[in-house]
Write a protein that holds these residues in place. Structure first.
Motif, short mmCIF file in Angstrom:
data_model
loop_
_atom_site.label_atom_id
_atom_site.label_comp_id
_atom_site.label_asym_id
_atom_site.label_seq_id
_atom_site.Cartn_x
_atom_site.Cartn_y
_atom_site.Cartn_z
N VAL A 73 44.00 -45.04 -46.39
CA VAL A 73 44.23 -44.88 -44.88
C VAL A 73 43.86 -43.44 -44.47
O VAL A 73 43.09 -43.22 -43.37
CB VAL A 73 45.74 -44.85 -44.55
N LEU A 74 43.98 -42.24 -45.17
CA LEU A 74 43.77 -41.11 -45.01
C LEU A 74 42.13 -40.97 -44.82
O LEU A 74 41.52 -40.35 -43.71
CB LEU A 74 44.27 -40.15 -46.13
N ASN A 75 41.46 -41.39 -45.75
CA ASN A 75 40.13 -41.59 -45.90
C ASN A 75 39.49 -42.28 -44.69
O ASN A 75 38.44 -41.80 -44.10
CB ASN A 75 39.48 -42.11 -47.02
N GLN A 76 40.07 -43.33 -44.19
CA GLN A 76 39.71 -44.04 -42.81
C GLN A 76 39.90 -43.32 -41.74
O GLN A 76 39.27 -43.27 -40.73
CB GLN A 76 40.44 -45.30 -42.83
N VAL A 77 41.00 -42.55 -41.63
CA VAL A 77 41.43 -41.64 -40.49
C VAL A 77 40.30 -40.50 -40.38
O VAL A 77 39.73 -40.41 -39.32
CB VAL A 77 42.66 -40.82 -40.87
N TYR A 78 39.93 -39.86 -41.61
CA TYR A 78 38.73 -38.76 -41.61
C TYR A 78 37.40 -39.43 -41.05
O TYR A 78 36.68 -38.93 -40.10
CB TYR A 78 38.33 -38.37 -43.18
N GLN A 79 37.05 -40.81 -41.37
CA GLN A 79 35.68 -41.50 -40.80
C GLN A 79 36.01 -41.83 -39.30
O GLN A 79 34.92 -41.44 -38.67
CB GLN A 79 35.80 -42.58 -41.68
N LEU A 80 37.15 -42.14 -38.95
CA LEU A 80 37.27 -42.34 -37.43
C LEU A 80 37.18 -41.05 -36.57
O LEU A 80 36.69 -41.27 -35.71
CB LEU A 80 38.47 -43.46 -37.22
N MET A 81 37.59 -40.06 -37.23
CA MET A 81 37.58 -38.99 -36.47
C MET A 81 36.37 -38.39 -36.00
O MET A 81 36.37 -37.36 -35.07
CB MET A 81 38.47 -37.72 -37.36
N SER A 82 35.26 -38.79 -36.46
CA SER A 82 34.04 -38.49 -36.09
C SER A 82 33.58 -39.17 -34.75
O SER A 82 32.93 -38.81 -34.22
CB SER A 82 32.98 -38.77 -37.20
N LEU A 83 34.38 -40.08 -34.21
CA LEU A 83 33.98 -40.85 -32.89
C LEU A 83 34.58 -40.05 -31.78
O LEU A 83 35.66 -39.31 -32.01
CB LEU A 83 34.94 -42.19 -33.12
N PRO A 84 33.65 -39.86 -30.80
CA PRO A 84 34.34 -39.11 -29.47
C PRO A 84 35.55 -39.57 -28.98
O PRO A 84 36.50 -38.42 -28.47
CB PRO A 84 33.30 -39.30 -28.51
N ALA A 85 36.09 -40.65 -29.00
CA ALA A 85 37.45 -41.10 -28.72
C ALA A 85 38.62 -40.23 -29.30
O ALA A 85 39.65 -40.12 -29.00
CB ALA A 85 37.56 -42.58 -28.84
N PHE A 86 38.29 -39.71 -30.57
CA PHE A 86 39.32 -39.08 -31.44
C PHE A 86 39.08 -37.71 -31.50
O PHE A 86 39.51 -36.77 -32.54
CB PHE A 86 39.41 -39.71 -32.72
N SER A 87 38.21 -36.86 -30.67
CA SER A 87 37.67 -35.79 -30.78
C SER A 87 38.98 -34.57 -30.66
O SER A 87 39.05 -33.55 -31.19
CB SER A 87 36.64 -35.20 -30.02
N SER A 88 39.84 -35.06 -29.89
CA SER A 88 40.77 -34.24 -29.33
C SER A 88 42.18 -34.19 -30.33
O SER A 88 43.00 -33.32 -30.65
CB SER A 88 41.76 -34.56 -28.35
N VAL A 89 42.01 -34.87 -31.49
CA VAL A 89 43.13 -35.17 -32.50
C VAL A 89 42.93 -34.01 -33.54
O VAL A 89 41.70 -33.84 -34.16
CB VAL A 89 42.97 -36.33 -33.30
N LYS A 90 43.92 -33.29 -33.97
CA LYS A 90 43.98 -32.20 -34.79
C LYS A 90 44.02 -32.75 -36.28
O LYS A 90 44.76 -33.68 -36.52
CB LYS A 90 45.13 -31.05 -34.53
N LEU A 91 43.24 -31.89 -37.14
CA LEU A 91 43.09 -32.56 -38.29
C LEU A 91 44.34 -32.37 -39.05
O LEU A 91 44.71 -33.63 -39.55
CB LEU A 91 42.04 -31.69 -39.29
#
Length: 305
Positions: free
Chosen positions: A172-190
């Motif tokens: 799940v963590l790896n998938q979170v990292y991959q999805l964070m490259s999408l503009p929709a999630f640009s505001s999410v803090k790592l």
């Protein structure tokens, strides 16, 4: 497993490093409270250091000092691991059993790093007693007193194997990292995303027990006993998402977005009709909520056996 006692204290570091998103580059700061602007960008992959002229003048040996400090940071601070993709070979269901120790080590170090980042709140931590380490050690020590590292992730669906819960969590963590490259999630803090990914299924701790199940061999007609899992009563009967949220909140104070992400991480699969409006509200207003739902669903099917 990762030893929190090995963490180098913040005050012993001359420079501080912050990973630039999900890259191998780091913003470099003087390790003191008034370090508002980075003095350099260091690219670990290329061993390339670009000094920020506006932060100068610098002493002659500043570059060698920064490089030396980086390797102390890399080995001595868990924040280094937050944002690094986990090798997919470690996350295959049929991976070598020796991978289990590596998975445990990575989980502990990433969790410690994310908690430290969350507790300190700032780019350049300045706490003399390094309180983030204290919180991280408390959480990890509790996890080690449970069956988290050995538990399955389900009874018969995804990762219904020993250590399956740990394996699923890292997927799940790896998938979170991959999805964070999408503009929709640009505001999410790592670090916020890392914490909810690592804690989202803590409700499953202590909820499975093993037994021997009779299974018929269709080719021979012989019944054989094989190991399997079944549910047992939970000691925290709040329900799936709420239980994980409750447990996580005992160790790390979470903001609204983090708490909601864990609460609703099952999405529509675990929601009554009366709760649909709340789920929709959370999805529309907090990007991290949708991010964790997507990552959890993708992690179940995205790694080849």
């Amino acid at each position: 497993m990762f030893d929190t006692k090995s963490i180098v204290f913040i005050d012993n570091l001359e420079f501080w490093f912050c990973r630039c998103g999900l890259t191998n580059s780091f913003s470099v700061y003087y390790n003191k409270p008034d370090s508002e602007k980075p003095i350099a960008i260091y690219n670990e992959s290329e061993d390339k250091l670009d000094l920020n002229a506006e932060a100068g003048p610098f002493e002659d040996n500043i570059e060698s000092k920064i490089r030396s400090a980086f390797y102390i940071f890399k080995d001595g601070r868990p924040e280094y691991e937050v944002g690094r993709f986990i090798d997919s070979k470690l996350l295959a269901d049929n991976a070598d059993p020796t991978c289990i120790d590596t998975r445990c080590y990575l989980f502990d170090k990433i969790l410690a790093g994310a908690i430290c980042m969350h507790i300190e709140h700032s780019k350049v931590p300045s706490s003399a007693n390094d309180s983030g380490v204290t919180y991280a050690a408390r959480c990890i020590n509790w996890l080690r007193s449970t069956d988290f590292y050995n538990s399955p992730a389900s009874t018969r669906f995804h990762e219904a194997i020993p250590n399956g819960l740990l394996l699923h969590t890292l997927k799940v963590l790896n998938q979170v990292y991959q999805l964070m490259s999408l503009p929709a999630f640009s505001s999410v803090k790592l670090h916020e995303a890392a914490i909810v990914a690592l804690a989202h299924d803590w409700c499953k701790i202590g909820t499975y027990e093993s037994y021997m199940k009779n299974v018929k061999d269709e080719s021979t007609g012989v019944w054989n006993k094989v190991p399997a899992y079944k549910h047992k009563d939970t000691s925290i009967p709040f329900g799936h998402g709420v239980s994980s949220m409750y447990i996580a909140q005992r160790f790390v104070y979470m903001n609204m977005q983090q708490a909601l992400a864990i609460r609703w991480h099952m999405g529509r699969w675990y929601v009554s009709d009366s709760e649909m409006n709340d789920l929709q509200n959370a999805n529309e207003n907090y990007p991290l909520v949708h991010l964790l739902q997507f990552a959890d669903q993708l992690a179940i099917t995205n790694y080849a056996n």
